[in-house]
Motif scaffolding. Structure first.
Motif, PDB file in Angstrom:
ATOM      1  N   ALA A 197       0.876  -1.176   0.231  1.00 52.84           N
ATOM      2  CA  ALA A 197       0.661   0.498   0.085  1.00 52.84           C
ATOM      3  C   ALA A 197       0.614   1.157   0.192  1.00 52.84           C
ATOM      4  CB  ALA A 197      -1.115   0.406   1.454  1.00 52.84           C
ATOM      5  N   SER A 198       2.104   1.342   0.299  1.00 54.88           N
ATOM      6  CA  SER A 198       2.748   2.570   0.668  1.00 54.88           C
ATOM      7  C   SER A 198       3.734   2.191   0.825  1.00 54.88           C
ATOM      8  CB  SER A 198       2.339   3.173   2.098  1.00 54.88           C
ATOM      9  OG  SER A 198       3.467   2.272   2.965  1.00 54.88           O
ATOM     10  N   ALA A 199       5.124   2.852   0.092  1.00 55.32           N
ATOM     11  CA  ALA A 199       6.276   2.548  -0.249  1.00 55.32           C
ATOM     12  C   ALA A 199       7.505   2.448   0.885  1.00 55.32           C
ATOM     13  CB  ALA A 199       7.056   4.257  -0.797  1.00 55.32           C
ATOM     14  N   LEU A 200       7.433   1.003   1.843  1.00 50.30           N
ATOM     15  CA  LEU A 200       7.874   1.273   2.382  1.00 50.30           C
ATOM     16  C   LEU A 200       9.466  -0.087   2.098  1.00 50.30           C
ATOM     17  CD1 LEU A 200       9.104   1.197   5.728  1.00 50.30           C
ATOM     18  CD2 LEU A 200       7.316  -0.048   6.082  1.00 50.30           C
ATOM     19  N   HIS A 201      10.416   0.328   2.262  1.00 56.53           N
ATOM     20  CA  HIS A 201      11.576  -0.424   2.023  1.00 56.53           C
ATOM     21  C   HIS A 201      12.682  -1.181   3.134  1.00 56.53           C
ATOM     22  CE1 HIS A 201      10.974   0.588  -1.833  1.00 56.53           C
ATOM     23  NE2 HIS A 201      10.651   1.595  -1.711  1.00 56.53           N
ATOM     24  N   THR A 202      12.783  -1.689   3.244  1.00 56.25           N
ATOM     25  CA  THR A 202      13.971  -2.851   4.068  1.00 56.25           C
ATOM     26  C   THR A 202      14.898  -2.594   3.724  1.00 56.25           C
ATOM     27  OG1 THR A 202      12.899  -4.818   3.804  1.00 56.25           O
ATOM     28  CG2 THR A 202      12.079  -4.038   5.933  1.00 56.25           C
ATOM     29  N   SER A 203      16.190  -2.652   4.459  1.00 58.20           N
ATOM     30  CA  SER A 203      17.280  -2.878   4.050  1.00 58.20           C
ATOM     31  C   SER A 203      17.716  -3.810   5.179  1.00 58.20           C
ATOM     32  CB  SER A 203      18.074  -2.093   3.854  1.00 58.20           C
ATOM     33  OG  SER A 203      18.100  -1.360   4.874  1.00 58.20           O
ATOM     34  N   LEU A 204      19.073  -4.236   4.769  1.00 58.19           N
ATOM     35  CA  LEU A 204      20.652  -5.369   5.577  1.00 58.19           C
ATOM     36  C   LEU A 204      21.542  -5.013   5.331  1.00 58.19           C
ATOM     37  CD1 LEU A 204      18.631  -9.093   4.786  1.00 58.19           C
ATOM     38  CD2 LEU A 204      18.868  -7.893   6.575  1.00 58.19           C
ATOM     39  N   PRO A 205      22.217  -5.082   6.364  1.00 59.43           N
ATOM     40  CA  PRO A 205      23.905  -4.541   6.694  1.00 59.43           C
ATOM     41  C   PRO A 205      24.176  -5.475   5.571  1.00 59.43           C
ATOM     42  CG  PRO A 205      23.582  -5.646   8.739  1.00 59.43           C
ATOM     43  CD  PRO A 205      21.473  -4.991   7.867  1.00 59.43           C
ATOM     44  N   VAL A 206      25.683  -4.360   5.156  1.00 62.31           N
ATOM     45  CA  VAL A 206      27.122  -5.744   4.338  1.00 62.31           C
ATOM     46  C   VAL A 206      27.357  -5.703   4.594  1.00 62.31           C
ATOM     47  CG1 VAL A 206      27.433  -5.858   2.172  1.00 62.31           C
ATOM     48  CG2 VAL A 206      24.815  -6.197   2.464  1.00 62.31           C
ATOM     49  N   LEU A 207      28.779  -6.291   4.773  1.00 65.05           N
ATOM     50  CA  LEU A 207      30.063  -5.445   4.981  1.00 65.05           C
ATOM     51  C   LEU A 207      30.661  -4.932   4.063  1.00 65.05           C
ATOM     52  CD1 LEU A 207      31.605  -9.538   6.668  1.00 65.05           C
ATOM     53  CD2 LEU A 207      30.062  -6.828   7.818  1.00 65.05           C
ATOM     54  N   HIS A 208      31.040  -3.668   4.292  1.00 65.63           N
ATOM     55  CA  HIS A 208      31.444  -2.604   2.757  1.00 65.63           C
ATOM     56  C   HIS A 208      32.384  -3.839   2.388  1.00 65.63           C
ATOM     57  CE1 HIS A 208      32.699   0.800   1.266  1.00 65.63           C
ATOM     58  NE2 HIS A 208      31.930   1.397   1.405  1.00 65.63           N
ATOM     59  N   PRO A 209      32.969  -3.287   1.168  1.00 64.05           N
ATOM     60  CA  PRO A 209      33.984  -4.624   0.675  1.00 64.05           C
ATOM     61  C   PRO A 209      35.075  -3.466   0.389  1.00 64.05           C
ATOM     62  CG  PRO A 209      32.140  -3.173  -1.190  1.00 64.05           C
ATOM     63  CD  PRO A 209      31.489  -3.047  -0.049  1.00 64.05           C
ATOM     64  N   VAL A 210      34.981  -2.332  -0.022  1.00 58.41           N
ATOM     65  CA  VAL A 210      36.361  -1.330   0.681  1.00 58.41           C
ATOM     66  C   VAL A 210      36.490  -0.520   1.626  1.00 58.41           C
ATOM     67  CG1 VAL A 210      36.822   0.288  -0.354  1.00 58.41           C
ATOM     68  CG2 VAL A 210      35.325  -0.347  -1.817  1.00 58.41           C
ATOM     69  N   CYS A 211      35.683   0.189   1.901  1.00 56.82           N
ATOM     70  CA  CYS A 211      36.327   0.721   3.542  1.00 56.82           C
ATOM     71  C   CYS A 211      35.562  -1.098   5.247  1.00 56.82           C
ATOM     72  CB  CYS A 211      34.564   1.221   4.454  1.00 56.82           C
ATOM     73  SG  CYS A 211      35.120   3.172   2.825  1.00 56.82           S
ATOM     74  N   LYS A 212      37.099  -0.773   5.588  1.00 52.66           N
ATOM     75  CA  LYS A 212      36.833  -2.034   6.140  1.00 52.66           C
ATOM     76  C   LYS A 212      36.526  -1.336   7.284  1.00 52.66           C
ATOM     77  CE  LYS A 212      40.218  -6.004   6.448  1.00 52.66           C
ATOM     78  NZ  LYS A 212      41.003  -6.697   7.364  1.00 52.66           N
ATOM     79  N   GLY A 213      35.984  -2.938   7.900  1.00 52.77           N
ATOM     80  CA  GLY A 213      35.192  -2.129   9.457  1.00 52.77           C
ATOM     81  C   GLY A 213      33.521  -0.803   8.905  1.00 52.77           C
ATOM     82  N   HIS A 214      33.208  -0.460   7.662  1.00 55.82           N
ATOM     83  CA  HIS A 214      31.904   0.036   7.895  1.00 55.82           C
ATOM     84  C   HIS A 214      30.877  -0.788   7.196  1.00 55.82           C
ATOM     85  CE1 HIS A 214      33.972   4.463   8.078  1.00 55.82           C
ATOM     86  NE2 HIS A 214      34.670   3.536   7.914  1.00 55.82           N
ATOM     87  N   LEU A 215      29.733  -0.382   7.150  1.00 54.61           N
ATOM     88  CA  LEU A 215      28.742  -0.995   7.291  1.00 54.61           C
ATOM     89  C   LEU A 215      28.072  -0.752   6.048  1.00 54.61           C
ATOM     90  CD1 LEU A 215      26.776  -2.133   9.717  1.00 54.61           C
ATOM     91  CD2 LEU A 215      27.839  -3.507   8.237  1.00 54.61           C
ATOM     92  N   LEU A 216      27.849  -1.219   4.997  1.00 55.83           N
ATOM     93  CA  LEU A 216      26.865  -0.787   3.465  1.00 55.83           C
ATOM     94  C   LEU A 216      25.447  -0.927   3.905  1.00 55.83           C
ATOM     95  CD1 LEU A 216      28.310  -1.078  -0.279  1.00 55.83           C
ATOM     96  CD2 LEU A 216      27.678   0.876   1.222  1.00 55.83           C
TER      97      LEU A 216
END
Ligand SMILES: Nc1ncnc2c1ncn2[C@@H]1O[C@H](COP(=O)(O)OP(=O)(O)O)[C@@H](O)[C@H]1O
Ligand SMILES: [Mg+2]
Length: 211
Positions: free
Chosen positions: A82-101
């Motif tokens: 009915a509405s535009a609600l998106h879910t996301s999940l964290p992914v280990l950043h492929p370049v910035c070590k120790g960060h998430l995308l």
């Protein structure tokens, strides 16, 4: 006898000791209690205006006895018709070590297993939702206290990822998700720890005023 947090904690308890004890507590929860927690947290989240008004919510897949957000995500996907609600999940950043995308997550998202044996969406640039585009980030945690301090698994991933958006005026609401047994009187905090705006457990909805 069931252990509780006052038995594992004194003022000088180190973060390492606390992590170990709190992880053991949540891993000891019976399957029936885990299932109850997943549905109770879903219902508590769905009662929050921050959630029902959001268009992008970062979630996580359960690991190490964490509260399972899959019932909540399924509810979001139904709302999404009915509405535009998106879910996301964290992914280990492929370049910035120790960060998430954060990558968009639907029932059809192709997944892979990361180095921590946690499922994450296969990286595709078109699926990246920038951290600051989320209205809400639901964060797993190992421990929390009544001031909204958060103890994670020890990797500092969320602290690093969120540090860069702390100065923004409009930023995602950070909601820590936990079992009630993960609460302690007072966490030992470090200057890099990013506190949360709210905590949701199966029985509690705590919110904290922050600028
Ligand atoms: N913003 C940051 N920049 C650089 N390193 C960071 C940052 N935030 C956390 N860290 C590092 O990450 C490590 C783990 O952080 P910690 O807070 O103990 O983990 P967690 O938040 O997962 O409990 C620490 O050694 C800390 O120095
Ligand atoms: Mg931290």
């Amino acid at each position: 006898m069931k252990r509780n947090t006052s038995q594992i904690m004194s003022k000088k308890t180190s973060r390492v000791t606390l992590r170990k004890a709190l992880r053991a507590l949540r891993n000891e929860l019976p399957e029936s209690e885990q299932q109850h927690a997943a549905f109770a947290v879903r219902d508590n989240l769905l009662s929050l205006p921050d959630i029902t008004n959001a268009s992008s919510i970062a979630c996580y897949l359960p690991n190490d006895g964490e509260v399972d957000l899959r019932p909540f995500m399924h509810a979001c996907w139904k709302l999404n018709n009915a509405s535009a609600l998106h879910t996301s999940l964290p992914v280990l950043h492929p370049v910035c070590k120790g960060h998430l995308l954060f990558l968009r997550y639907t029932e059809k998202t192709p997944m892979r297993v990361n180095k921590y044996n946690i499922e994450e969406p296969i990286l595709a640039c078109s699926d990246v939702i920038p951290t600051f585009h989320h209205q809400v980030i639901l964060m797993p945690l190992v421990g929390f206290d009544a001031s909204g301090n958060r103890l994670g698994m020890g990797g500092g991933y969320y602290d690093r990822t969120l540090a860069s958006i702390q100065a923004q005026i409009i930023k995602p609401k950070l909601i820590g998700i936990a079992h009630d047994c993960q609460q302690v009187d007072q966490l030992p905090v470090q200057h890099w720890d990013i506190p949360v705006n709210a905590i949701v457990t199966p029985t509690q909805q705590l919110s904290f005023n922050r600028t």
